[in-house]
Design a protein around this motif. Structure first.
Motif, PDB file in Angstrom:
ATOM      1  N   VAL A 149       0.383  18.194   4.748  1.00 53.70           N
ATOM      2  CA  VAL A 149       0.657  16.934   5.438  1.00 53.70           C
ATOM      3  C   VAL A 149      -0.327  16.726   6.580  1.00 53.70           C
ATOM      4  O   VAL A 149      -0.910  17.671   7.116  1.00 53.70           O
ATOM      5  N   ALA A 224       2.371  12.898   3.916  1.00 53.92           N
ATOM      6  CA  ALA A 224       1.757  13.426   2.693  1.00 53.92           C
ATOM      7  C   ALA A 224       1.455  12.254   1.759  1.00 53.92           C
ATOM      8  O   ALA A 224       1.749  11.091   2.068  1.00 53.92           O
ATOM      9  N   ARG A 228       6.558  10.505   3.729  1.00 55.85           N
ATOM     10  CA  ARG A 228       6.353  11.024   5.075  1.00 55.85           C
ATOM     11  C   ARG A 228       7.708  11.325   5.703  1.00 55.85           C
ATOM     12  O   ARG A 228       8.715  10.685   5.398  1.00 55.85           O
TER      13      ARG A 228
END
Length: 269
Positions: A149, A224, A228
């Motif tokens: 991420v 990501a 999220r």
């Protein structure tokens, strides 16, 4: 056992809220001193009346030295220079100290560490119970989501706040960096402007807003591809910080010399 508490910066926004929080906390916690700058026009004023709680017989004084023998714990939400001077006085008299001031340099933090060798000090970037729960959630999220991420920290405060990013935002970034084994000093990005390269996945971004009367908003985003996760805390009143600081003062009174934080007070470590 009653804990006698002194408030420095007593006439300021946070100081008045702290006085109110002590008044609401019950008989075991007692306001014993209210301190302001020597040049303040409010010296001699009744601290309870300043906080809108009615007269309590505690007159605002212009020096910590005047009242150091009357208190068990000092709560300080002022500015670094004043806090450091107060820490030296508290250490010399073995009076415990709750520090909510932010914006210290590494050298100044060393002075606080030294004072904590002589008396109990609880220093935290944020004394809100909710924020400290967020610190635990951030650690969990960072460990689970890992390096898949992009991580960004957003914070907003009132127009009078003088340090940026906020101490809470930096603490949030530090929690995430520690969980991921990163050095925050090397991966932090404080704002972006103009043409930038593609984002480095290892960086942790910080965005700062200063406007109006915002008490304190913080959001950490883990983004990501396709989803999220956002962990957010919004403070609508300084009372959330004041109640935590007063709770810390009552806890700290019974501790030996050392440096503590709000995670210790709440038993989250």
């Amino acid at each position: 056992m009653t804990t006698r508490i002194g408030i420095t910066g007593a006439a300021g926004r946070m100081g008045r809220t702290l006085i109110e929080a002590i008044d609401l906390a019950g008989e075991e916690l007692q306001l014993a001193a209210a301190i302001e700058r020597p040049q303040s026009s409010l010296l001699g004023a009744d601290a309870g009346e300043l906080a809108g709680r009615g007269s309590n017989g505690i007159a605002v004084v212009g020096s910590l030295q005047e009242v150091i023998g009357d208190i068990d714990v000092l709560i300080d939400f002022t500015v670094p220079a004043a806090t450091l001077a107060n820490a030296q006085v508290c250490a010399a008299h073995q009076v415990a100290m709750v520090i909510g001031t932010t914006g210290f340099t590494a050298e100044e933090q060393g002075l606080i560490d030294s004072a904590a060798g002589k008396t109990a000090i609880c220093k935290a970037s944020n004394f809100s119970t909710g924020v400290n729960v967020c610190f635990k959630l951030l650690d969990m999220a960072a460990r689970v989501l890992g390096d898949d991420v992009d991580i960004e920290v957003y914070e907003a405060h009132h127009r009078h706040k003088i340090d940026a990013p906020s101490g809470t935002a930096l603490s949030m970034g530090q929690v995430v960096a520690d969980a991921l084994g990163r050095d925050l000093d090397k991966v932090a990005v404080y704002g972006r402007q103009g043409q930038t390269d593609a984002r480095d996945r290892e960086t942790i971004g910080f965005a700062t807003v200063r406007a109006g009367d915002i008490v304190g908003d913080h959001t950490v985003t883990f983004a990501a591809e396709g989803e999220r996760v956002e962990i957010t805390h919004k403070a609508s009143s300084r009372m959330s910080f004041a109640r935590g600081a007063v709770r810390a003062a009552g806890w700290l009174h019974h501790q030996s010399a050392g440096l503590y934080d709000m995670q210790d007070v709440l038993g989250l470590k």
